[in-house]
Structure formats: C-alpha cells, structure tokens
Design a protein around this motif. Sequence first.
Motif, PDB file in Angstrom:
ATOM      1  N   UNK A  32       0.338   7.775  -6.585  1.00 40.97           N
ATOM      2  CA  UNK A  32       1.612   7.081  -6.421  1.00 40.97           C
ATOM      3  C   UNK A  32       1.461   6.321  -5.117  1.00 40.97           C
ATOM      4  N   UNK A  33       1.147   5.050  -5.228  1.00 42.11           N
ATOM      5  CA  UNK A  33       0.752   4.264  -4.064  1.00 42.11           C
ATOM      6  C   UNK A  33       1.887   3.329  -3.639  1.00 42.11           C
ATOM      7  N   UNK A  34       2.187   3.339  -2.377  1.00 38.98           N
ATOM      8  CA  UNK A  34       3.229   2.456  -1.834  1.00 38.98           C
ATOM      9  C   UNK A  34       2.586   1.245  -1.177  1.00 38.98           C
ATOM     10  N   UNK A 188       0.991   4.865 -10.287  1.00 40.43           N
ATOM     11  CA  UNK A 188       2.123   3.985  -9.956  1.00 40.43           C
ATOM     12  C   UNK A 188       1.845   3.228  -8.659  1.00 40.43           C
ATOM     13  N   UNK A 189       2.062   1.923  -8.739  1.00 41.39           N
ATOM     14  CA  UNK A 189       1.963   1.076  -7.545  1.00 41.39           C
ATOM     15  C   UNK A 189       3.368   0.549  -7.290  1.00 41.39           C
ATOM     16  N   UNK A 203       2.230   8.952  -2.221  1.00 38.13           N
ATOM     17  CA  UNK A 203       1.253   9.799  -1.541  1.00 38.13           C
ATOM     18  C   UNK A 203       0.501   8.989  -0.505  1.00 38.13           C
ATOM     19  N   UNK A 204       0.089   7.804  -0.893  1.00 35.52           N
ATOM     20  CA  UNK A 204      -0.671   6.955   0.023  1.00 35.52           C
ATOM     21  C   UNK A 204       0.085   5.641   0.187  1.00 35.52           C
ATOM     22  N   UNK A 205      -0.054   5.089   1.392  1.00 36.06           N
ATOM     23  CA  UNK A 205       0.703   3.878   1.721  1.00 36.06           C
ATOM     24  C   UNK A 205      -0.253   2.798   2.229  1.00 36.06           C
ATOM     25  N   UNK A 218      -3.077   8.117   3.825  1.00 34.92           N
ATOM     26  CA  UNK A 218      -2.135   9.091   3.278  1.00 34.92           C
ATOM     27  C   UNK A 218      -0.857   8.976   4.114  1.00 34.92           C
ATOM     28  N   UNK A 219       0.271   9.181   3.480  1.00 33.17           N
ATOM     29  CA  UNK A 219       1.550   9.014   4.170  1.00 33.17           C
ATOM     30  C   UNK A 219       1.629   9.894   5.431  1.00 33.17           C
TER      31      UNK A 219
END
Lengths: 310, 257
Positions: A32-34, A188-189, A203-205, A218-219
């Motif tokens: 789940x990437x931001x 998910x992006x 999870x990762x940004x 990682x967040x």
Amino acid sequence: MSIALSITNFTKYYGSFKAVDDLCLEIHEGEFFGFLGPNGAGKSSTLHSITGLSNFHHGEIRVFGYDVKANYKQSRSMIGLAPQEINFDPFLNAEQILFYTGGYYGLSRKVAKERAEELLRQFNLLDSRKLGYKKLSGGMKRRLLIARALVHEPKILILDEPTAGVDLELRYQLWDYLKKLNQKGVTILLTTHYIEEAERLCGRIGIINHGKLIACEEKETLIQQMNRDTLLIQVRESIQTLPEKIQKYDVTLQEDGKHLVFREEKSTLNDILKAIQSENIFIERIELDPATLEDVFAHLTKANIDTGGR
Amino acid sequence: MLKLFRWGGLTTLIEREIYRFTNVITQTVIAPVISSSLFIFIFGFALGKSIETMGGVPYLVYIVPGLMALYLIESSYNNSSSSLFLSRWSNYIQELLVTPLAYMDLVIAIIVGCLVRGIVVLLGVYCVASCFANIPISNFFLLVYFVLTIVVIFSCIGIVAALISEKFEHMAMFSSFVITPFVYLGGVFTSLSIVPPLMAKITRMNPFFYMVDGVRYAMLGSSDSPILINFTLVTVMAVVLFTTVVWLFKIGYKIRS
C-alpha cells in the motif's frame, strides 16, 4: 515478492517544461504505497503515464513486468484507476457504467453484469443504479469511481485523491474498504493531499517535489528520520521578546506571549529546557507531540523549496 | 456462427456507440427522416411535377439518391464528431484510454456506430421516397460500397473536427461553413447537364459531388461523371482519411497529454 510497478529513469516533458525528472521507483506486489507531493509536483504526470493517459519518451514503466508502451494491453488489464476528476460516460447510468467498463476490459456479458451487481452492493449504490452520474451525490460519484476501477479485478489499484471532497463518515468507510482490499493482496498506489490518509493506510511513502523523488521509505523510517518533535511550553509570565539563548532554536512565540512552540530534534530538548530555566522563566506546562508524516512532508517539501527544488 | 462475434472490448464499445445515438433517437434518426420527407415532398412531389424528367428519370426519382447521400454524409459526420467531442469535453475519453482497447478499436467502434446510424437513416429516407415513387437500385453491391466509403470518409472528417475543436462553437462552424455548403453544392438536386458551364466546373472541383454521383449511379444506372472516377476518388479519400485518423489516435493527438 514480485515487483508490481517498476519505473526506471522516467522523465516527462510538457513542451520544454520538465514535469518529472528521472524518476526511479519500485512498488512490490501487495504494498500500500503512498505517493505524495504538493500540487504540480509531478504525481499526476506519473500516474497518467503509467495508465496510458499521457505519452512519454524518456524512461521505462513496467506493470508486473509488462512495458506500458510495448505491452499496453497486458499492463492496462492489471491496472484499475480511480481518477481525481469525475469522467463518467454522460449517456450511461451507474449500472451501465460498470457493465460497459467490464466489457471494455474483455469480461463476458454475464461476468460484467455480475461484477456490476456485486460492486453496486459493496459500495451501497444499488438504489441509485438507474441514475445518470449527474444525479448522484458527490460521495456516490467517488464510490462509483472506485467501483469502476475494480470491475475487472485489477492487480494494482491506482487511487488519485480518492476521498477528495467526501464527508468524514464516508472517508472512514472507504479507508476500511481499501485496507481490506489490500489485505486480499491488491497492490495499491495512493496519491492524496490528506497526509493523515496516507499515514493511516500506507506502508511505504514516496514524496515527489518539482518532479524529483525526494524521499522513499517505510512510513515509520521516514518519521524517525524526521527526528523533529513539537515541544509546546506554557510559561507563567507573558514574554514580550524571545530571550537570546532561545532564539537559536526553531521556535515560535504565540500571540498571548505565554506559549512557546519548538520544532526541534529530540536531542536538543534538554538544552531547550535548560536555556529557558537559565532565563528565569517559570514553566507551567510541557507538551510533547511526536513527529507525524505531515511534519515530514512539510519539512521535506519546504527544504526542497529552500534549495530551489534541486 | 455466433462465436464469430466474440464479446470483447471492441464489441462493447460498438454497442455503447449504438446505444448513444439510439438514446437520442429523435435527434439522430427521426429528425433527418422527417426533414428528408419535406425535401421529397416539396422538391420531388410538389415542385417536381413542373420538371418533366432529369437524367432520364422523374425528378423525384432523380433527387432520392442525392438525398440519401446527403443524409448519410450528415449522419456520419454528426455521429462521429459529437460522440468524440462529447467524450473529450466530459473527459469520458480517459475512461477508454486506460482500458486495454487499442487505438484502432476506438476508431473502428466510432465508424461502425456511424455506419449503423447511417443505414437506419438511409432506410428511413428510402422508405419515405418509396411511398411517392418506385425507387430503383441498379447495382446493390456498388451502392453498399459507396455507402461504406461515404461513412468512412465522413466519420473520419467528423473525428478530425472533434479533435481540432475546443468548444461546441468550433464544431458548429465546421458543419455550417464546410460540410453543409459542399454537400448542397455537390449535385444533390440538379444534374450537371442543366447548370451553367461555370457552375458545372465548380461542382466538378467539389469532392462531395463524386460521392453523390456514385450513389446516383448505383441506384439509377447513370451519372454525370464516369463511375470509375467516382469509385477511385472515394476509395482514395476513404483510405487517406482513415489512415490519417488512425495515425492521430496512435500519437494521441489532443486525447493524450
């Protein structure tokens, strides 16, 4: 774990303007990437190039190994896009929008009908199925956008500001739905201006500014690296001007003269307290707010502006 | 046999294109059929009584192929231009661009939509005209060929107009100042044999004339221009315009940023 999305040396120009500059990014399956950045940072240009809405001539983008230009049929079959702008077919109702979208992705009539029904139920749109999109409320339109992106059961879902303009209750419902979707294995992006949304879900940004990726971690790592907490100190007597010993810190004196807000690294907190005491200022209350993703975002994008985006 | 029509992206898009124009059938089919009825009644039935024959047939019979070509041209142009322009205007085109549909699918679906609408309108005009006179079809296959090529030509012109236009006004200008005058001056109502030599010369420079004349040959068995010239010109125009439109979609002209 396989790589869901791989972006290598991607550069996007609009005329002579460089919107994205040599972007390299990998997103793993199930992440789940931001993907965050201020307006005009290059987020939408990147998303549009991944999904086929934009042409690009420099770099390479692959979705589960498929080149988005050479193997666009395969790559686009794996992507579901919920765009920022409403772009429904003006001639169709909600049910038809989902049904026809299924057909565009090659689903059989029967499967497309079943998927449309299923998604209308999941997104609480069954009662509005016969309405054209213009008759739907803002929240319904947002739900329909996400439902449409999911018709063909994509392996990677790209969400461009999915909760822009929706009320808090619906936002929480969508967050819950997206979390469950991600737990089922959908990559998910997410791009959003609600940093809280990214902090809760991702999870990762990755943070992009002026077309360059300025952070990708990682967040938790990102927040730890920030190492700048907010220290609120309330003093008994009102202060007119900041004492010299305190001025060297990143500090703001609030209008009432009784609240000092420091944004400093954890290691300096002790020195700050000592400096205040040495000025014979009586401390009444101390509050410590740990750094948030929003602080990280503000700090990094501001620092990037200070260096002229270089 | 049914397996030949495999359900897929292209067939869905064709279905959507047909759904779009049938959704506004009064405007897209009934209006042109009524307007053609007026032409047939006024020019062919009422006024035509004072004209004995033209091109060796009653005047009413003479104008029917021209009217069929005219409404085929208008419906093809209007269908493709409005479909694509509305898609661009409402951003709905983006919904299609992110799907695995090939750019060729998009072009073909628009043209097939135009073809279906054109055939429906054409049948309407033919049926109305048949109420007043016996309308012959001299060469059915040639008629089908001209119908197909005219649809390709004008749906492609409509696509180009929809890509170039930035607002509805541009679309209306293109229709009013380019399509309508060329079509009406393309020999719909008169034979070149009865117009002044200068007018005949100007008409021969109008590419639309060869389409009208080709349809007239396919129906009446006679035309002002040799059929081979009509056939060759419409074929070349259809190929050039189709190739141009496919190329424009391939590079994403005005549809991909």
